[in-house]
Design an enzyme around this catalytic site. Structure first.
Site, PDB file in Angstrom:
ATOM      1  N   ASP A 131       0.847  -1.197   0.000  1.00 39.99           N
ATOM      2  CA  ASP A 131       0.000   0.000   0.000  1.00 39.99           C
ATOM      3  C   ASP A 131       0.882   1.248   0.000  1.00 39.99           C
ATOM      4  OD1 ASP A 131       0.749  -0.789   2.700  1.00 39.99           O
ATOM      5  OD2 ASP A 131      -0.546   0.820   3.426  1.00 39.99           O
ATOM      6  N   GLU A 167       0.254  -0.961   6.007  1.00 42.20           N
ATOM      7  CA  GLU A 167       1.333  -0.424   6.833  1.00 42.20           C
ATOM      8  C   GLU A 167       1.255   1.086   6.978  1.00 42.20           C
ATOM      9  OE1 GLU A 167       5.334   1.267   7.743  1.00 42.20           O
ATOM     10  OE2 GLU A 167       4.086   1.557   5.967  1.00 42.20           O
TER      11      GLU A 167
END
Length: 376
Positions: A85, A146
């Site tokens: 991400d 994250e």
């Protein structure tokens, strides 16, 4: 053939990395992150890895676990922990398009951390083509969240780490090129103010502005910053109509501390802000937290191995404890030897100037290959 002789090629690596960068994958767009996981799954499957797709939860995308063939398959080995991400919303590619200029390659998420993740996959590909089996089995775990503190996959990462002897995190190299052997503690908070609505034109004095209260509170929060514990407000949401006194406002706060004690004290100070001022209610709740990771003997031994490899490659690899959390906080805090920030060199992460230094692709590929072959 040693890792020094593996035929890494910069142009080949750039060609393989480009589709990863052009597949935008902001954390809060689960479908976009899953599309990125598809690309990574294909590349890892082509290497010969056993692929497992793990469904997402809490509104986030899914994860990808890939295990390489090995005579000791299933036994403790090396875990590569990375996230796919990014902080960049869909459309950022138009503002920071893929391009190679003056030894730099640009694009959203290229430094943090698609570049390092892709380099790892390329290492595995070259080892497979050369028929080289690593001393330890290798597992790659790519996760989707994250950038918002890993709320949905922390347990997954920690359980996978416990099954292995070492954890390598190909986050971008520190700004001076060093690896990271420890990280500061991080806590997130949600702050909400609840005021009293009124018409901003003819009944302004009847209202109690949640926005104004939040503005004052932000100054108070950021003024709590010291050398040992910082506070910053990065997100605010409020208001729908300019002619209405706002009845609610939301903000997100990030606190970072060098020691767990400092963070614990910071948490107390933030939670003490709960209450009511001038008929406006202030509500502070704690979000996700990353524990302090302090280097131990195991982590420093992995670093020394990496430093030796770097020396053979012609550069000095230093190390440091760093601010800015990563999933290495979790594995390092568990006491599992963890080496972080061994990914590509670059600058501008989380900005529209995000880029990597092209010559670091091969450099870091050889470093990671050396770790795969020397860790036992």
């Amino acid at each position: 053939m040693s890792y020094l002789d593996l035929p890494f090629d910069t142009d080949t690596m750039l060609a393989g990395l480009k589709p990863w960068i052009e597949c935008e994958s902001p954390t809060y767009d689960a479908a976009a992150v899953d599309r990125m996981m598809d690309l990574a799954a294909y590349d890892l499957a082509a290497v010969g890895a056993e692929i497992e797709r793990i469904p997402g939860r809490m509104g986030f995308g899914g994860s990808l676990r890939a295990r390489l063939p090995h005579k000791d398959f299933g036994k403790p080995g090396i875990l590569v922990s990375g996230h796919l991400d990014t902080v960049h919303p869909i459309g950022t590619l138009e503002k920071n398009p893929w391009r190679v200029e003056d030894g730099r390659c640009y694009g959203p998420g290229i430094q943090d951390m698609k570049g390092g993740n892709f380099v790892t996959v390329e290492v595995l590909r070259q080892l497979a083509l050369a028929g080289i089996e690593t001393p330890l089995p290798i597992t790659v775990l790519f996760t989707p969240d994250e950038e918002v503190g890993t709320p949905s996959t922390r347990e997954l990462i920690e359980m996978e780490a416990r099954k292995n002897k070492y954890v390598l995190v190909p986050e971008p190299a520190h700004h001076d090129g060093s690896a990271v052997t420890g990280r500061f503690a991080i806590a997130r908070f949600n702050v909400r103010t609840y005021g009293r609505p009124s018409h901003a034109g003819w009944a302004l004095k009847d209202g109690r502005s949640a926005i104004a209260a939040m503005a004052r509170k932000i100054l108070e929060i950021e003024a709590m910053t010291t050398e040992d514990c910082t506070f910053s407000v990065g997100v605010i949401h409020a208001g729908q109509w300019v002619n209405c006194v706002s009845s609610s406002c939301e903000a997100q706060v990030l606190s970072m501390a060098k020691r767990q004690h400092d963070l614990d004290e910071g948490v107390k100070r933030m939670l003490a802000l709960n209450g009511e001022e001038n008929d406006v209610v202030i509500e502070v709740t704690r979000g996700v937290t990353r524990p302090v990771w302090e280097p131990d003997e195991g982590t420093l031994a992995v670093y020394e191995t990496a430093r030796g490899i770097a020396g053979e490659l012609g550069f000095d690899l230093t190390h440091c404890s760093a601010g800015g959390g990563s999933d290495g906080n979790f594995t390092g805090a568990l006491g599992i030897p963890t080496l972080d920030s061994i990914g590509v060199r670059g600058a501008g992460l989380h900005t529209l100037n995000e880029h990597i230094e092209v010559d670091s692709l091969v450099e870091r590929a050889r470093l990671i290959a050396g770790l795969f072959l020397k860790l036992k």
